[in-house]
Design a protein around this motif. Structure first.
Motif, PDB file in Angstrom:
ATOM      1  N   LEU A 115      27.553  -5.638 -14.486  1.00 38.40           N
ATOM      2  CA  LEU A 115      27.538  -6.773 -15.413  1.00 38.40           C
ATOM      3  C   LEU A 115      28.299  -7.933 -14.778  1.00 38.40           C
ATOM      4  CD1 LEU A 115      28.524  -5.001 -18.771  1.00 38.40           C
ATOM      5  CD2 LEU A 115      26.220  -5.535 -17.992  1.00 38.40           C
ATOM      6  N   LYS A 119      26.718 -10.003 -18.639  1.00 35.10           N
ATOM      7  CA  LYS A 119      25.257  -9.884 -18.598  1.00 35.10           C
ATOM      8  C   LYS A 119      24.832  -8.997 -17.438  1.00 35.10           C
ATOM      9  CE  LYS A 119      24.253 -14.326 -20.719  1.00 35.10           C
ATOM     10  NZ  LYS A 119      23.926 -15.714 -20.480  1.00 35.10           N
ATOM     11  N   SER A 120      23.826  -8.174 -17.664  1.00 40.18           N
ATOM     12  CA  SER A 120      23.330  -7.280 -16.627  1.00 40.18           C
ATOM     13  C   SER A 120      22.617  -8.076 -15.536  1.00 40.18           C
ATOM     14  CB  SER A 120      22.362  -6.276 -17.248  1.00 40.18           C
ATOM     15  OG  SER A 120      21.847  -5.434 -16.247  1.00 40.18           O
TER      16      SER A 120
END
Length: 197
Positions: A115, A119-120
């Motif tokens: 991440l 956010k990935s």
């Protein structure tokens, strides 16, 4: 997707490179067939480019794109190139000690374990910026794989431009790296000379 399948120690031998820079503890006992032979100026320049590509796991076309981008930036082209390569997400994961090698870091990123700012991100070439927070997903961090990695990489020196919490697999980029703190044995000036012909 193209993959470099050359045995690591064989490639290190041909490039006169210590495998430690790639995260490997092994050493090759053989000598290179070209050891001691005089190299042309072009040969030296090409070897430096191949060394940089091999260390960071970048193929020719993306490497050329990095060079073009570095050339458009302010400052020295060679230094900009090394900084761009060092900012790659797979390299940052390796530097933080969340992977044993850059190849493993690339796989970890590709499998959506990372991440960036919550956010990935699954693109190994993603360029990090100052202030970014990078962490291994909580679900993934509990896997045995990461406990094994932590054992192996615990003694690794973390660069001063990042702040790392090894236990929680989390790190922050304090500032972008400068060429002085990048400990990669590549003479970037030879790469610039090669591309500027």
């Amino acid at each position: 997707m193209a993959v470099n399948r050359v045995p690591v120690l064989k490639r290190c031998r041909s490039l006169d490179l210590d495998p430690v820079f790639l995260g490997y503890d092994k050493k090759s006992k053989r000598k290179s067939a070209r050891a001691g032979k005089k190299m042309s100026e072009y040969g030296l320049q090409l070897r430096e480019k191949q060394k940089a590509k091999f260390i960071y796991g970048v193929l020719e076309k993306p490497f050329r794109n990095y060079y073009d981008k570095a050339d458009r930036m302010r400052g020295m082209t060679g230094e900009n190139l090394m900084i761009l390569l060092e900012r790659r997400l797979d390299n940052v994961i390796f530097r933080m000690g969340f992977a044993r090698t850059r190849r493993e870091a690339r796989q970890i990123v590709g499998h959506k374990h990372v991440l960036v700012n919550g956010k990935s991100v699954r693109v190994p070439s993603y360029l990090i910026s100052a202030g970014d927070t990078i962490e291994i997903r909580e679900k993934s961090a509990n896997l045995q794989r990461y406990k094994d990695i932590a054992e192996v990489t615990n003694g690794r020196l973390v660069p001063e431009w990042m702040d790392v919490d090894q236990e929680n697999f989390k790190g922050t980029i304090k500032e972008l790296p400068s060429r002085e703190v990048i400990d990669v044995p590549v003479n970037e000036m030879l790469i610039v000379e090669l591309y500027s012909k």
